[in-house]
Write a protein that holds these residues in place. Structure first.
Motif, PDB file in Angstrom:
ATOM      1  N   MET A   1       0.794  -1.208   0.000  1.00 48.34           N
ATOM      2  CA  MET A   1       0.000   0.000   0.000  1.00 48.34           C
ATOM      3  C   MET A   1       0.838   1.274   0.000  1.00 48.34           C
ATOM      4  N   LEU A   2       2.134   1.181  -0.043  1.00 49.85           N
ATOM      5  CA  LEU A   2       2.974   2.362   0.131  1.00 49.85           C
ATOM      6  C   LEU A   2       2.748   3.424  -0.932  1.00 49.85           C
ATOM      7  N   ASN A   3       2.404   2.988  -2.123  1.00 46.48           N
ATOM      8  CA  ASN A   3       2.263   3.957  -3.210  1.00 46.48           C
ATOM      9  C   ASN A   3       0.818   4.271  -3.562  1.00 46.48           C
TER      10      ASN A   3
ATOM     11  N   ILE B   1      -3.087   3.092   5.446  1.00 48.79           N
ATOM     12  CA  ILE B   1      -2.106   4.079   5.006  1.00 48.79           C
ATOM     13  C   ILE B   1      -0.806   4.026   5.803  1.00 48.79           C
ATOM     14  N   GLY B   2      -0.715   3.205   6.840  1.00 46.93           N
ATOM     15  CA  GLY B   2       0.516   3.161   7.616  1.00 46.93           C
ATOM     16  C   GLY B   2       0.340   2.395   8.905  1.00 46.93           C
TER      17      GLY B   2
ATOM     18  N   ASP C   1      -2.828  16.507   7.223  1.00 49.39           N
ATOM     19  CA  ASP C   1      -1.965  15.449   6.715  1.00 49.39           C
ATOM     20  C   ASP C   1      -0.749  15.315   7.627  1.00 49.39           C
ATOM     21  N   PHE C   2      -0.082  14.193   7.547  1.00 47.63           N
ATOM     22  CA  PHE C   2       1.138  13.995   8.310  1.00 47.63           C
ATOM     23  C   PHE C   2       2.273  14.837   7.728  1.00 47.63           C
ATOM     24  N   GLY C   3       3.113  15.348   8.613  1.00 45.74           N
ATOM     25  CA  GLY C   3       4.301  16.048   8.174  1.00 45.74           C
ATOM     26  C   GLY C   3       4.118  17.497   7.790  1.00 45.74           C
ATOM     27  N   VAL C   4       2.914  18.033   7.979  1.00 44.42           N
ATOM     28  CA  VAL C   4       2.671  19.434   7.638  1.00 44.42           C
ATOM     29  C   VAL C   4       2.166  20.171   8.875  1.00 44.42           C
TER      30      VAL C   4
ATOM     31  N   ASN D   1       3.562   6.824   3.953  1.00 44.77           N
ATOM     32  CA  ASN D   1       4.193   7.424   2.770  1.00 44.77           C
ATOM     33  C   ASN D   1       5.716   7.278   2.783  1.00 44.77           C
ATOM     34  N   ASN D   2       6.199   6.095   3.180  1.00 46.07           N
ATOM     35  CA  ASN D   2       7.627   5.802   3.220  1.00 46.07           C
ATOM     36  C   ASN D   2       8.399   6.692   4.187  1.00 46.07           C
ATOM     37  N   THR D   3       7.715   7.286   5.143  1.00 45.28           N
ATOM     38  CA  THR D   3       8.352   8.196   6.093  1.00 45.28           C
ATOM     39  C   THR D   3       7.937   7.825   7.515  1.00 45.28           C
ATOM     40  N   VAL D   4       8.900   7.905   8.452  1.00 42.47           N
ATOM     41  CA  VAL D   4       8.615   7.690   9.864  1.00 42.47           C
ATOM     42  C   VAL D   4       8.560   9.051  10.546  1.00 42.47           C
ATOM     43  N   TYR D   5       7.404   9.386  11.092  1.00 43.07           N
ATOM     44  CA  TYR D   5       7.218  10.639  11.821  1.00 43.07           C
ATOM     45  C   TYR D   5       7.255  10.341  13.312  1.00 43.07           C
ATOM     46  N   LYS D   6       8.107  11.060  14.043  1.00 43.60           N
ATOM     47  CA  LYS D   6       8.210  10.869  15.480  1.00 43.60           C
ATOM     48  C   LYS D   6       7.644  12.077  16.211  1.00 43.60           C
TER      49      LYS D   6
END
Length: 242
Positions: free
Chosen positions: A46-48, A115-116, A150-153, A188-193
């Motif tokens: 599902m990554l893409n 999604i993750g 969204d994540f990362g914003v 989305n291929n990213t690890v958010y901490k």
């Protein structure tokens, strides 16, 4: 009369065994879906995939779902043998032709709402993260609340989860989280901490916990409180690490 009593005794024994076995079966069912969805995500099935578009916030809709949380823990979890909504792995049947051909198999597919995954080492939690806080998604993992960021914003992304009565199921141990604890979300291929900075108990209608500002990247975890007969919401606020 004696024969009737024997039948009644047998039925009571069977019923007792069923009641005692239900928590075990329920936990196995939940673990099955957790591991299945996590494995699918880890295999990059599902990554893409593009996540569904955000709708209006369904935070208030969570009230009805959380009000039915006890029913989730008390009713039997029957195998979903008739479900065909992109979750089941499908295999194409063998086609009979004049010349013998090997059976063909379609690629494995997974529910596109996955999604993750979320990981909280302190409470030994690893769960799949799905898009949309529907009852179906919450019965299988954690879910992003539609309408949040969204994540990362810069913004505030909300993730909801049930609290199963069995120890360690879903967000059952979320009340053990404290300021300074780390939460990881992979998508989305990213690890958010994220680092926890606040825990709250609020009324079910307190939507301000999902408000955002113009500078911080916030993660908000939402679950019911207490575990039995929930009347409030347990809120975990965390800031994304630089």
């Amino acid at each position: 009369m004696t024969k009737w009593k024997k039948w009644l005794s047998t039925l009571l024994i069977i019923a007792g065994i069923g009641i005692m076995a239900f928590p075990i079966g329920n936990k196995l069912y939940i673990n099955y879906w957790n591991q299945r969805l996590l494995a699918a995500y880890d295999n990059e099935l599902m990554l893409n995939e593009e996540a569904p578009p955000m709708a209006e916030s369904d935070f208030l809709a969570l009230q009805a779902i959380y009000e039915n949380n006890d029913a989730l823990n008390e009713t039997s979890n029957e195998a979903e043998t008739t479900e065909v909504e992109n979750v089941e792995n499908t295999t194409e049947s063998t086609t009979v032709v004049e010349t013998t051909e090997a059976a063909t198999e379609k690629p494995k597919t997974v529910d596109k709402s996955v999604i993750g995954k979320i990981k909280i080492s302190k409470i030994d939690l690893i769960m799949p993260v799905l898009m949309g806080a529907t009852e179906k998604n919450l019965n299988r993992g954690a879910a992003v609340i539609s309408g949040t960021s969204d994540f990362g914003v810069i913004g505030n992304v909300g993730i909801a989860g049930h609290r199963g009565r069995s120890y360690g199921i879903f967000f059952n141990r979320l009340d053990e989280i404290e300021q300074g604890d780390i939460i990881e979300v992979t998508t989305n291929n990213t690890v958010y901490k994220y680092t926890v900075y606040e825990t709250l108990i609020v009324e079910p209608t307190e939507v301000s916990v999902l408000y955002r500002n113009d500078k911080d990247k916030i993660l908000t975890l939402v679950t019911c409180d207490p575990v039995k007969n929930p009347t409030h919401r347990l809120i975990i606020h965390a800031l994304q690490n630089p």
